[in-house]
Enzyme design. Structure first.
Site, PDB file in Angstrom:
ATOM      1  N   VAL A   1     -22.308  -9.056   7.639  1.00 25.96           N
ATOM      2  CA  VAL A   1     -22.054 -10.484   7.487  1.00 25.96           C
ATOM      3  C   VAL A   1     -21.861 -10.748   5.998  1.00 25.96           C
ATOM      4  O   VAL A   1     -22.579 -10.190   5.162  1.00 25.96           O
ATOM      5  CB  VAL A   1     -23.213 -11.327   8.039  1.00 25.96           C
ATOM      6  CG1 VAL A   1     -22.823 -12.796   8.123  1.00 25.96           C
ATOM      7  CG2 VAL A   1     -23.652 -10.826   9.410  1.00 25.96           C
ATOM      8  N   SER A   2     -20.925 -11.612   5.662  1.00 22.77           N
ATOM      9  CA  SER A   2     -20.555 -11.784   4.260  1.00 22.77           C
ATOM     10  C   SER A   2     -21.738 -12.153   3.381  1.00 22.77           C
ATOM     11  O   SER A   2     -21.939 -11.574   2.306  1.00 22.77           O
ATOM     12  CB  SER A   2     -19.460 -12.847   4.132  1.00 22.77           C
ATOM     13  OG  SER A   2     -19.920 -14.120   4.552  1.00 22.77           O
ATOM     14  N   ASP A   3     -22.540 -13.137   3.819  1.00 24.80           N
ATOM     15  CA  ASP A   3     -23.648 -13.551   2.958  1.00 24.80           C
ATOM     16  C   ASP A   3     -24.804 -12.562   2.998  1.00 24.80           C
ATOM     17  O   ASP A   3     -25.550 -12.427   2.019  1.00 24.80           O
ATOM     18  CB  ASP A   3     -24.115 -14.967   3.298  1.00 24.80           C
ATOM     19  CG  ASP A   3     -24.457 -15.167   4.757  1.00 24.80           C
ATOM     20  OD1 ASP A   3     -24.251 -14.248   5.566  1.00 24.80           O
ATOM     21  OD2 ASP A   3     -24.926 -16.277   5.097  1.00 24.80           O
ATOM     22  N   CYS A   4     -24.965 -11.837   4.094  1.00 25.36           N
ATOM     23  CA  CYS A   4     -26.013 -10.815   4.162  1.00 25.36           C
ATOM     24  C   CYS A   4     -25.697  -9.656   3.213  1.00 25.36           C
ATOM     25  O   CYS A   4     -26.594  -9.148   2.518  1.00 25.36           O
ATOM     26  CB  CYS A   4     -26.158 -10.297   5.585  1.00 25.36           C
ATOM     27  SG  CYS A   4     -26.629 -11.574   6.771  1.00 25.36           S
TER      28      CYS A   4
ATOM     29  N   GLU B   1     -26.295 -11.174  -0.468  1.00 28.54           N
ATOM     30  CA  GLU B   1     -27.681 -11.357  -0.910  1.00 28.54           C
ATOM     31  C   GLU B   1     -28.381 -10.013  -1.070  1.00 28.54           C
ATOM     32  O   GLU B   1     -29.154  -9.825  -2.017  1.00 28.54           O
ATOM     33  CB  GLU B   1     -28.435 -12.250   0.076  1.00 28.54           C
ATOM     34  CG  GLU B   1     -27.839 -13.638   0.288  1.00 28.54           C
ATOM     35  CD  GLU B   1     -27.770 -14.479  -0.980  1.00 28.54           C
ATOM     36  OE1 GLU B   1     -28.353 -14.094  -2.018  1.00 28.54           O
ATOM     37  OE2 GLU B   1     -27.109 -15.537  -0.950  1.00 28.54           O
TER      38      GLU B   1
END
Length: 754
Positions: free
Chosen positions: A481-484, A487
């Site tokens: 996932v892009s934000d996973c 981060e």
């Protein structure tokens, strides 16, 4: 906040068809269901006997029935905390400064770190997840242990609406046919009798809302699979859709990943019109769930019947027309058996690929338990595929003080661990030897969870590139996932560039993550979650779920876009030569989109947290990453002013989940929330907002809410998906307050708060 039961309250509506015991007396003989005894139901299990096993980030709960097991496997502080048991921790020295509060918070939060190095927690909230799992157990004749049955019963009783006794789409929502019908079924399947006072009350609100015929599509699917309803009531889910050429604008590969995986398995079962073996409990449920006499129901006539409270996204005239053609023309007169068989075979193969690529963990519990049923229907009860699903669905379950629930995925491991690392980094304590072991374990965990390869047959099963990425939960689940990715990558880079920490991920592994991140951008500069959007918003005309919005395709998200921007910016500082031009173009376009996504009132709409507060924090961070702050950016200034306009008298912020549904800021009735206060403060400090007094008031509230042992208590729900369904992120009440306090201590070291 957890709901309390309204014990002793009378049902809002009395049944019209005679005495409850008389109507449902046959259920007491249901011990012959599937030829085996029904689960034994107790008032409560002994919580000192529960243990959560962390098997390299695979989380499963176990109940120890023997004293020898208890001695061999002591209960940990984390176990006790999850279960709501006393930790008997000493009071810490009262915090006099924000940094003191940070240290106290870390003292507590460190005790929740699990052996593999991550932080675990419940990921509950939606009330439609547990029913799918329990119904899948029942129809596949999977034994339900008495201690599971007991705590499932306790959780559902605890989460019943305090006034009418029903259940909603999520734990803070009003009662719906979706939530009430399915959770009523769960309670009956785990052994609660129909004449139990809570069941009588729940049945009353269900009938008041129209009964089972007024359920939305997903509930009708599960009721038909169970054999409580007939398949004619379910709108078509033809597997032939998966035979469409890729160029077709509405082909399933263009759908949002959750939608296409759910409807994939659903289409196989719908096409087979498979139903579970009939039992006494199923026969009784046919009498209990419906207002009408079961034998006289016009099932096909109720395909589009839905309670008003459930109908968040009404079906379009386009979808209704397609369904009419499929039901009235295609299915009875045209559908060739050969084509249906070919479609079922291809869908079956795609299910097999999903199971193989995730080692049967699957994307999430909704499609996971549907895949379980597909394997049971296709392969038989003793197949390896069925056994593997039986094992892996255990990872969706969680036990807390209220009972047993079903998480939204198989955990939040990578996501919460990344935020925990960043929170400590923002406090300036990363080099403190006191916290190095905790951070070292977290770094080792993220090292172990990076996905080193793309999935097998990536193009064939329409999966996004993932090499070098991280999942929301763990690498078994395997969906980047892009934000996973962002981060986790930021956390790794920050720690590996901090003196005293080793380089576990070499440059090439970092480059792999960057290469994958750069695939997520849309032409307008924004980023989606699992993959770039493959079709436009017009696809919502085909949204058959009814209870969710924005579910058919991927969308641009300020939070995901910001996460990628900040990760790329951090990477570029340390590796300025690797794909430098690509990164600069990406960041420029992304920040430009974030500016255009700002609403006239200065806010941003959040899709994964509640709501404008969550998105505003990320958007202001994104602007600050390129040097745009309150003083030199109109967008940043307006974002800060929006936050300041919503600050409450006590210094906090409080946004309700209703804001996600309406698109307008709505205050939560319970007052200021620690997590949302931290989000607003982080955004204001990132933007260098000059109103120090407003920031101090928020910091003061966070410090005053901290408990003597260093923890913060759980307040209102924090997360959301698809606009209408809320979901819990309990670790947010540690990571974000610690981050906000630490940022304040670093930025304003001489300011006195208390």
């Amino acid at each position: 906040m957890p709901r309390k039961n309204a014990n002793g309250a009378k049902p809002a509506v009395h049944l019209e068809k005679g005495d409850t015991k008389k109507r449902y007396s046959d259920v007491h003989g249901a011990a012959n269901d599937h030829g085996a005894k029904r689960p034994r139901i107790e008032d409560r299990t002994d919580y000192s006997r529960w243990r959560m096993r962390d098997d390299e980030s695979r989380q499963t709960w176990h109940y120890l029935e023997s004293d020898d097991e208890l001695k061999a496997w002591p209960q940990t502080a984390a176990d006790k905390y999850f279960l709501g048991l006393p930790l008997d921790l000493p009071d810490l020295p009262p915090a006099k400064t924000p940094l003191d509060s940070v240290r106290n918070g870390l003292e507590f939060f460190e005790k929740l770190q699990l052996p593999s190095g991550h932080w675990g927690c419940e990921y509950g909230g939606p009330m439609f997840l547990l029913p799918g799992l329990v119904i899948a157990w029942y129809v596949t004749k999977t034994p339900i242990p008495w201690y599971f049955a007991t705590e499932i019963k306790n959780y559902l009783f605890a989460r019943a609406h305090p006034e009418d006794g029903g259940w909603g789409l999520h734990i803070e929502g009003e009662s719906t046919v979706f939530g009430t019908s399915l959770n009523y079924i769960v309670l009956r399947l785990v052994g609660v009798e129909a004449d139990h006072p809570k069941m009588v009350k729940a049945r009353a609100i269900l009938h008041k809302l129209g009964g089972g015929t007024h359920a939305p599509h997903w509930a009708k699917f599960w009721m038909s699979t169970l054999g409580v309803a007939k398949w004619d009531i379910v709108n078509p889910v033809p597997p032939e859709l998966w035979l469409l050429p890729d160029w077709v604008p509405f082909a399933p590969w263009r759908w949002w990943i959750h939608m296409r995986q759910v409807f994939l398995a659903m289409s196989y079962i719908w096409s087979k019109r498979w139903q579970a073996e009939e039992t006494d409990t199923i026969r009784s449920l046919r009498k209990e769930l419906f207002v009408e006499d079961w034998d006289t129901i016009d099932w096909a006539g109720h395909r589009n019947t839905i309670s008003e409270v459930d109908n968040y996204h009404p079906k379009s005239w386009v979808l209704n027309t397609i369904n009419w053609v499929l039901v009235k023309v295609y299915n009875p007169y045209i559908r060739p058996n050969a084509l249906a068989n070919r479609a079922e075979a291809w869908v079956s193969k795609l299910v097999e690929m999903e199971d193989e690529n995730t080692d049967y963990a699957d994307l999430a519990p909704v499609n996971g338990v549907m895949n379980f049923v597909v394997c049971y229907v296709r392969d038989g009860p003793d197949a390896v595929s069925v056994q593997r699903h039986r094992e892996r669905v255990q990872e969706f379950l969680w036990v807390k003080e209220e009972g047993m629930l079903c998480n939204g995925t198989n955990g939040v491991q990578c996501w919460d661990t990344a935020f925990a690392i960043q929170a400590v980094m923002d406090t300036g304590l990363a080099e403190d030897p006191r916290w190095r072991p905790m951070l070292m374990k977290a770094l080792q965990y993220l090292d172990s969870q990076q996905m080193r390869d793309n999935v097998k047959d990536q193009d064939k099963c329409y999966r996004q590139q993932r090499k070098g990425g991280w999942a929301f939960s763990n690498k078994d689940q395997g969906y980047a996932v892009s934000d996973c990715i962002s981060e986790a990558l930021k956390s790794v880079i920050i720690l590996q560039k901090t003196p005293g920490f080793p380089t576990l991920l070499d440059d090439q592994r970092i480059f792999d993550a960057i290469d994958t991140l750069l695939t997520y951008q849309h032409p307008d500069g924004s980023c989606a979650s699992y993959e770039p959007a493959r079709a436009g918003e017009w696809m919502e005309m085909l949204n058959a779920a009814e209870v969710f919005g924005r579910i058919m395709v991927e969308y641009p998200y300020p939070e995901c876009t910001t996460a990628v921007v900040t990760a790329l910016s951090l990477f570029n500082k340390h590796w300025p030569k690797y794909r430098s031009n690509d990164i600069k173009r990406f960041v420029k376009a992304a920040v430009s989109w974030i500016k255009t996504a700002q609403k006239p009132d200065g806010s941003w709409y959040g899709s994964w947290g509640i709501c404008h507060t969550y998105a505003g924090m990320f958007a202001l961070e994104s602007l600050s990453s390129i040097g745009e702050t309150y003083e030199n950016s109109e967008q940043s200034k307006r974002g800060c002013e929006f936050f300041l306009s919503k600050q409450r008298e006590d210094g906090g912020w409080s946004e309700s989940y209703k804001a996600c549904e309406t698109g307008q800021y709505v205050e939560h009735a319970s007052g200021s929330q620690v997590v949302m206060t931290a989000w607003a403060l982080i955004g204001l400090m990132k933007a260098k907002c000059p109103d120090i007094e407003a920031i101090k008031k928020g910091i003061k509230l966070i410090m005053e809410r901290q408990q003597p042992n260093g923890e913060w208590l759980q307040e209102a729900i924090e997360g959301v998906f698809n606009k209408s369904c809320m979901i819990s992120y309990p670790n947010y009440k540690f990571a974000f307050p610690i981050k906000a306090l630490g940022m304040f201590a670093q930025k304003y070291p001489d300011e006195k708060v208390l």
